[in-house]
Design an enzyme around this catalytic site. Structure first.
Site, PDB file in Angstrom:
ATOM      1  N   ARG A   1       0.874  -1.183   0.000  1.00  0.00           N
ATOM      2  CA  ARG A   1       0.000   0.000   0.000  1.00  0.00           C
ATOM      3  C   ARG A   1       0.897   1.214   0.000  1.00  0.00           C
ATOM      4  NH1 ARG A   1      -2.312   4.281   0.052  1.00  0.00           N
ATOM      5  NH2 ARG A   1      -4.459   4.662   0.734  1.00  0.00           N
TER       6      ARG A   1
ATOM      7  N   GLU B   1     -11.582   5.909  -4.734  1.00  0.00           N
ATOM      8  CA  GLU B   1     -12.180   4.582  -4.873  1.00  0.00           C
ATOM      9  C   GLU B   1     -12.981   4.538  -6.177  1.00  0.00           C
ATOM     10  OE1 GLU B   1     -11.535   2.139  -2.854  1.00  0.00           O
ATOM     11  OE2 GLU B   1     -10.407   3.390  -1.438  1.00  0.00           O
TER      12      GLU B   1
ATOM     13  N   ARG C   1      -0.947  -4.957   4.988  1.00  0.00           N
ATOM     14  CA  ARG C   1      -0.185  -4.632   3.790  1.00  0.00           C
ATOM     15  C   ARG C   1       1.084  -3.869   4.151  1.00  0.00           C
ATOM     16  NH1 ARG C   1      -5.156  -1.658   0.828  1.00  0.00           N
ATOM     17  NH2 ARG C   1      -5.000  -0.553   2.813  1.00  0.00           N
TER      18      ARG C   1
END
Length: 277
Positions: free
Chosen positions: A82, A90, A148
């Site tokens: 990430r 998004e 992540r």
């Protein structure tokens, strides 16, 4: 061509890039594989005065979206990265957050604009990163809440995270990290120039969903779940989609932000529904 229509084309590129890579395993909160702890010589982006900085090389095997990708390391391990300090929009109707992007209105047009630029950012990342060798640099806190790796990616010596900000594909994700001030300056410059997602124009997006009042919507079926056959027009379906975060009625089958595209296939943009066509 408006961003809205360009995004329909570029999302196909992302889908193809996503299919080409290996599935990303759920690594939870496990640390990186042990043999990644030996950094390459003179790695890009590492502060020699910061003992927490760690770097290793890898290859991007899959782009998830504009700020998340899977990287395969020399030992064969694949990890999800990430990008630190940046946030691309998004791409799903229920997840857009205009309030996080200063100057983008919390309207149907604003949400459509961010969805379109989420697709643009994903396609850009796929075109620039898929299959590329990268240097992954993390600080002391390597893992985010979803397990992540939080990292800066360098491609041919260039900070890709900062490039997303400079070219208007992302906003600053404002937390404490070493490059925070440089990233803030890059975002401010992009906003001043009106590039990328910061070039919002209400006229680029249809206004029909906002013209549908709640009183104009069909009543909710007894089972509490709409389907496309319940609507007379796509405007009604889109109004429900935009007002229902997460698309609980599954009106947007392909996740592109438009509900009940079967109306278009039946040639009934308005008027008879697919169920009656």
């Amino acid at each position: 061509m408006s961003v809205r229509w360009r995004s329909i084309a570029v999302v196909l590129l992302v889908a193809l890039a996503g299919c080409a890579g290996a599935p990303v395993p759920d690594l939870g909160a496990d640390p990186p594989p042990a043999d990644l702890d030996s950094p390459p010589e003179d790695p890009d982006g590492v502060d020699p005065n910061d003992p927490d900085d760690t770097a290793w090389t890898g290859t991007v095997v899959r782009v998830v979206d504009g700020d998340t990708m899977a990287v395969e390391f020399p030992n064969g391990e694949v990890d999800t990265v990430r990008l630190l300090g940046v946030d691309t929009p998004e791409t799903s109707a229920g997840s857009t957050a205009p309030g996080e992007f200063e100057g983008i209105p919390d309207t149907d047009a604003g949400r459509a604009h961010l969805r379109a630029w989420g697709d643009e950012a994903s396609a850009f990342a796929a075109s620039e990163l898929a299959g590329e060798a990268v240097t992954v640099v993390t600080g002391g806190d390597r893992r985010g809440s979803y397990g992540r790796l939080l990292a800066v990616l360098y491609v041919d010596g260039e900070d890709f995270n900062e490039r997303l900000l400079t070219e208007g594909y992302a906003r600053l994700y404002d937390t404490e990290f070493a490059k925070r001030d440089a990233y803030a300056a890059a975002e401010a410059d992009a906003r001043e120039r009106g590039v990328g997602l910061w070039a919002f124009d209400e006229s680029d997006y249809p206004t029909e969903p906002s013209e549908v009042d709640d009183a104009d919507l069909p009543p909710l079926p007894p089972d509490g779940d709409y389907d496309c056959g319940d609507f007379d027009t796509r405007a009604e379906a889109n109004a429900v989609l935009d007002r229902s975060p997460g698309d609980p009625h599954a009106l947007d089958a392909d996740g592109d932000g438009d509900a009940c595209e079967s109306f278009r296939r039946f040639g009934v943009e308005t008027g008879a529904s697919p169920a009656s066509a």
